[in-house]
Scaffold this motif. Structure first.
Motif, PDB file in Angstrom:
ATOM      1  N   LEU A 101     -36.383 -23.720 -63.226  1.00 47.51           N
ATOM      2  CA  LEU A 101     -37.052 -24.417 -64.328  1.00 47.51           C
ATOM      3  C   LEU A 101     -37.893 -23.483 -65.192  1.00 47.51           C
ATOM      4  N   HIS A 102     -38.509 -22.489 -64.545  1.00 50.34           N
ATOM      5  CA  HIS A 102     -39.397 -21.583 -65.272  1.00 50.34           C
ATOM      6  C   HIS A 102     -39.136 -20.136 -64.847  1.00 50.34           C
ATOM      7  N   GLU A 141     -37.264 -18.091 -70.739  1.00 48.46           N
ATOM      8  CA  GLU A 141     -37.028 -19.465 -70.294  1.00 48.46           C
ATOM      9  C   GLU A 141     -36.144 -20.208 -71.286  1.00 48.46           C
ATOM     10  N   LEU A 151     -32.196 -30.842 -61.854  1.00 45.80           N
ATOM     11  CA  LEU A 151     -32.536 -29.600 -62.541  1.00 45.80           C
ATOM     12  C   LEU A 151     -31.658 -29.397 -63.773  1.00 45.80           C
ATOM     13  N   GLY A 168     -32.609 -31.881 -66.529  1.00 48.37           N
ATOM     14  CA  GLY A 168     -33.872 -31.531 -67.163  1.00 48.37           C
ATOM     15  C   GLY A 168     -33.722 -30.402 -68.165  1.00 48.37           C
ATOM     16  N   ILE A 169     -32.995 -29.353 -67.763  1.00 51.48           N
ATOM     17  CA  ILE A 169     -32.768 -28.215 -68.665  1.00 51.48           C
ATOM     18  C   ILE A 169     -31.967 -28.649 -69.879  1.00 51.48           C
ATOM     19  N   GLN A 193     -34.164 -30.928 -72.211  1.00 50.93           N
ATOM     20  CA  GLN A 193     -35.195 -30.187 -72.940  1.00 50.93           C
ATOM     21  C   GLN A 193     -34.588 -29.325 -74.039  1.00 50.93           C
ATOM     22  N   VAL A 203     -38.629 -31.039 -68.558  1.00 51.11           N
ATOM     23  CA  VAL A 203     -38.717 -30.194 -67.361  1.00 51.11           C
ATOM     24  C   VAL A 203     -39.909 -30.599 -66.504  1.00 51.11           C
ATOM     25  N   ASP A 204     -41.031 -30.958 -67.130  1.00 48.65           N
ATOM     26  CA  ASP A 204     -42.195 -31.413 -66.362  1.00 48.65           C
ATOM     27  C   ASP A 204     -41.871 -32.701 -65.608  1.00 48.65           C
ATOM     28  N   VAL A 209     -38.906 -33.565 -64.531  1.00 44.65           N
ATOM     29  CA  VAL A 209     -38.045 -33.166 -63.410  1.00 44.65           C
ATOM     30  C   VAL A 209     -38.892 -32.626 -62.263  1.00 44.65           C
ATOM     31  N   GLN A 210     -39.884 -31.794 -62.583  1.00 49.28           N
ATOM     32  CA  GLN A 210     -40.750 -31.241 -61.538  1.00 49.28           C
ATOM     33  C   GLN A 210     -41.469 -32.357 -60.782  1.00 49.28           C
TER      34      GLN A 210
END
Length: 206
Positions: A89-90, A108, A172, A175-176, A179, A188-189, A191-192
């Motif tokens: 993610l990061h 990123e 994951l 989310g990517i 975004q 992404v936040d 997803v986390q």
């Protein structure tokens, strides 16, 4: 040819940066040559086509996110799984610089764009589909390996490692993709947050 592996790697890195700037559809060998600072004809000494070059570039994903992970012992499965998720993610510059000598400054965003471009092209190209499948299989196996280690050490409940790995990777990837392709800056936040809930659910301490 002297220096062949080093030159091939420099070409892959240039292709990575050029793909981030131009996207797959508009990317040309000339764009890659400009990024490389060399005559584009040099690229054809190493790769027959743009697609062959980009297919080989997918190995960069494997090196960034997997490396020698499968051979490393796991003592704290939850910490390792969080580290793995965080890397996807990061991704950090140091993590990428270990396999790329000249990555884009915003790594990123760059990795997310390359992921979306190449996985989208796999919709139409069987060679790309085969390669992206292999990359995803490697990521899935790595996550399942961590989960299995957590179960063996009684850090995680006895869940299905492969199914849980699939669940995490689907999150994951979504989310990517979200975004990168929408104005959902919080994708992404979010997803986390969901990943944290999954880890809490499978943890023995929950």
């Amino acid at each position: 040819m002297s220096g062949q592996p080093e030159t091939e790697q420099r070409i892959r890195e240039a292709a990575f940066r050029a793909l981030v700037k131009h996207g797959y559809a508009d990317l040309s060998i000339k764009d890659i040559g400009d990024e490389l600072g060399q005559n584009p004809s040099l690229i054809y000494h190493y790769f027959d086509s743009k697609d062959e070059l980009l297919l080989s570039m997918l190995d960069v994903f494997v090196e960034i996110f997997l490396g020698q992970r499968a051979e490393e012992p796991i003592t704290d499965a939850e910490t390792e799984l969080r580290r793995f998720v965080g890397q996807i993610l990061h991704p950090e510059p140091a993590q990428v610089e270990a396999v790329m000598s000249a990555p884009p400054s915003d790594i990123e965003t760059a990795i997310a764009r390359v992921f979306v471009e190449l996985w989208a092209h796999a919709t139409w190209d069987d060679d790309f589909r085969s390669k992206t499948t292999a990359v995803e299989d490697g990521l899935r196996d790595a996550v399942a390996h961590i989960i299995r280690a957590g179960i063996e050490r009684e850090q995680f409940r006895p869940v299905d490692p492969e199914q849980t790995a699939d669940h995490l990777l689907f999150l994951l990837k979504q989310g990517i993709h979200t975004q990168t392709t929408t104005d959902r800056a919080d994708a992404v936040d979010q997803v986390q947050t969901i990943v944290d809930e999954i880890l809490a659910d499978i943890s023995r301490e929950s």
